[in-house]
Scaffold this motif. Structure first.
Motif, PDB file in Angstrom:
ATOM      1  N   ARG A 199      -2.169   4.313  -0.836  1.00  0.00           N
ATOM      2  CA  ARG A 199      -1.508   3.779   0.358  1.00  0.00           C
ATOM      3  C   ARG A 199      -2.496   3.105   1.306  1.00  0.00           C
ATOM      4  NH1 ARG A 199       2.690   2.036  -0.730  1.00  0.00           N
ATOM      5  NH2 ARG A 199       2.563   1.370   1.419  1.00  0.00           N
ATOM      6  N   GLU A 200      -3.761   3.504   1.275  1.00  0.00           N
ATOM      7  CA  GLU A 200      -4.752   2.910   2.172  1.00  0.00           C
ATOM      8  C   GLU A 200      -5.364   1.633   1.609  1.00  0.00           C
ATOM      9  OE1 GLU A 200      -7.538   6.011   3.004  1.00  0.00           O
ATOM     10  OE2 GLU A 200      -6.242   6.975   4.504  1.00  0.00           O
ATOM     11  N   ASN A 201      -5.018   1.278   0.385  1.00  0.00           N
ATOM     12  CA  ASN A 201      -5.538   0.063  -0.242  1.00  0.00           C
ATOM     13  C   ASN A 201      -4.562  -1.090  -0.003  1.00  0.00           C
ATOM     14  OD1 ASN A 201      -6.363  -2.014  -1.933  1.00  0.00           O
ATOM     15  ND2 ASN A 201      -6.879  -0.651  -3.641  1.00  0.00           N
ATOM     16  N   PRO A 202      -4.933  -2.078   0.816  1.00  0.00           N
ATOM     17  CA  PRO A 202      -4.029  -3.200   1.102  1.00  0.00           C
ATOM     18  C   PRO A 202      -3.570  -3.937  -0.151  1.00  0.00           C
ATOM     19  CG  PRO A 202      -5.908  -3.223   2.592  1.00  0.00           C
ATOM     20  CD  PRO A 202      -6.213  -2.216   1.530  1.00  0.00           C
ATOM     21  N   GLY A 203      -4.392  -3.919  -1.174  1.00  0.00           N
ATOM     22  CA  GLY A 203      -4.032  -4.589  -2.412  1.00  0.00           C
ATOM     23  C   GLY A 203      -2.932  -3.883  -3.185  1.00  0.00           C
ATOM     24  N   LEU A 204      -2.623  -2.646  -2.783  1.00  0.00           N
ATOM     25  CA  LEU A 204      -1.591  -1.864  -3.459  1.00  0.00           C
ATOM     26  C   LEU A 204      -0.375  -1.659  -2.557  1.00  0.00           C
ATOM     27  CD1 LEU A 204      -3.822   0.852  -5.197  1.00  0.00           C
ATOM     28  CD2 LEU A 204      -3.047  -1.357  -6.091  1.00  0.00           C
ATOM     29  N   ALA A 205      -0.170  -2.577  -1.632  1.00  0.00           N
ATOM     30  CA  ALA A 205       0.924  -2.431  -0.663  1.00  0.00           C
ATOM     31  C   ALA A 205       2.293  -2.365  -1.330  1.00  0.00           C
ATOM     32  CB  ALA A 205       0.892  -3.592   0.334  1.00  0.00           C
ATOM     33  N   GLY A 206       2.423  -2.976  -2.505  1.00  0.00           N
ATOM     34  CA  GLY A 206       3.703  -2.972  -3.188  1.00  0.00           C
ATOM     35  C   GLY A 206       3.919  -1.781  -4.103  1.00  0.00           C
ATOM     36  N   VAL A 207       2.951  -0.862  -4.134  1.00  0.00           N
ATOM     37  CA  VAL A 207       3.042   0.316  -4.999  1.00  0.00           C
ATOM     38  C   VAL A 207       3.593   1.486  -4.184  1.00  0.00           C
ATOM     39  CG1 VAL A 207       1.776   1.947  -6.443  1.00  0.00           C
ATOM     40  CG2 VAL A 207       1.098  -0.468  -6.393  1.00  0.00           C
ATOM     41  N   HIS A 208       4.697   2.056  -4.634  1.00  0.00           N
ATOM     42  CA  HIS A 208       5.311   3.191  -3.949  1.00  0.00           C
ATOM     43  C   HIS A 208       5.083   4.457  -4.764  1.00  0.00           C
ATOM     44  CE1 HIS A 208       7.401   0.450  -1.202  1.00  0.00           C
ATOM     45  NE2 HIS A 208       7.603  -0.305  -2.265  1.00  0.00           N
ATOM     46  N   VAL A 209       4.895   5.571  -4.064  1.00  0.00           N
ATOM     47  CA  VAL A 209       4.628   6.840  -4.737  1.00  0.00           C
ATOM     48  C   VAL A 209       5.816   7.785  -4.585  1.00  0.00           C
ATOM     49  CG1 VAL A 209       3.138   8.871  -4.851  1.00  0.00           C
ATOM     50  CG2 VAL A 209       2.147   6.615  -4.371  1.00  0.00           C
ATOM     51  N   LEU A 210       6.288   8.294  -5.707  1.00  0.00           N
ATOM     52  CA  LEU A 210       7.345   9.302  -5.728  1.00  0.00           C
ATOM     53  C   LEU A 210       6.725  10.601  -6.223  1.00  0.00           C
ATOM     54  CD1 LEU A 210      10.283  10.258  -5.598  1.00  0.00           C
ATOM     55  CD2 LEU A 210      10.641   9.266  -7.870  1.00  0.00           C
ATOM     56  N   ILE A 211       6.692  11.586  -5.359  1.00  0.00           N
ATOM     57  CA  ILE A 211       6.044  12.856  -5.662  1.00  0.00           C
ATOM     58  C   ILE A 211       6.965  13.757  -6.479  1.00  0.00           C
ATOM     59  CG2 ILE A 211       5.246  15.035  -4.626  1.00  0.00           C
ATOM     60  CD1 ILE A 211       3.196  12.852  -4.386  1.00  0.00           C
TER      61      ILE A 211
END
Length: 228
Positions: free
Chosen positions: A74-86
């Motif tokens: 989440r802190e990587n701007p390059g991964l802004a489109g990646v969502h995490v489902l726990i």
């Protein structure tokens, strides 16, 4: 998102669990498992390499746990489109709150049925809804009550001053788990208007989805644990 295929990475340290989720998700049209990871570090690496829409993330993993891996993503701007489902095995897992605060888009019980799992992946990929809102809300209430003076709460309380009265009202309803349609009915405004307000609130609070808004609402004191 449109009707494009939802790309998923599965991160779990148990081979049988990863294989099971892979078989389930690949049986649904519109969902493609593009990678698997055995630990948190590998999950971050796969997310960076493959840029999936969703990382299905176990909390307890070696080398880097799911919470830290979520935070790094989440802190990587390059991964802004990646969502995490726990993924969790118990609906009162104390780490779920930490995962949401780290930036997870929601969570799902590992024993959810296949249709629930597929639906959860699709919802998180859209970035506009909270999985299991009633359970998540209960978790947030429990652990925010136990941590009333966190730095995140102080920060979000300061940020909330930027909201208008109407935005605060809508944020409180989001924190109660209401959908845009339900908020619209409550306030006698259109769902489209609600959506516009929610987007503005997320922009002002630098929140990436509704899960983050719920955490901020509770930690700032806008919504009280156990309150309506």
């Amino acid at each position: 998102m449109d009707e494009q295929e939802v790309r998923v990475v599965i991160a779990d340290d148990q081979d049988i669990v990863r294989s099971g989720f892979n078989l389930v998700l690949m049986s649904y049209d519109g969902i493609d498992v593009v990678g698997q990871a055995r630990d948190g570090k590998e999950a971050v690496a796969k997310a960076t390499e493959l840029l999936p829409d969703v990382v299905l993330m176990d909390i307890r993993m070696p080398h880097m746990n799911g919470i830290e891996a979520t935070r790094v993503i989440r802190e990587n701007p390059g991964l802004a489109g990646v969502h995490v489902l726990i993924l969790t095995t118990f609906d009162q897992d104390e780490y779920v709150y930490d995962a949401l605060a780290a930036g997870a888009s929601g969570f799902l019980l590992k024993d959810a049925d296949p249709d629930e799992l597929a639906a959860a992946v699709r919802v998180v990929a859209q970035g506009d809804a909270l999985i299991e809102p009633s359970i998540t809300r209960r978790l947030i209430e429990t652990f925010v009550a136990a941590r009333p003076h966190s730095s995140f709460g102080i920060r979000s309380g300061t940020i909330l001053r930027s909201l208008t009265d109407r935005e605060r009202e809508i944020l409180s309803l989001v924190a109660r788990g209401l959908s845009n349609d339900e908020i619209g009915a409550e306030l006698v405004i259109s769902p489209a208007t609600v959506k516009t307000h929610v987007a503005r609130i997320m922009n002002k609070l630098d929140a990436h989805d509704r899960a983050q808004l719920v955490v901020m609402a509770y930690e700032s004191g806008l919504v009280k644990p156990g309150g309506k």
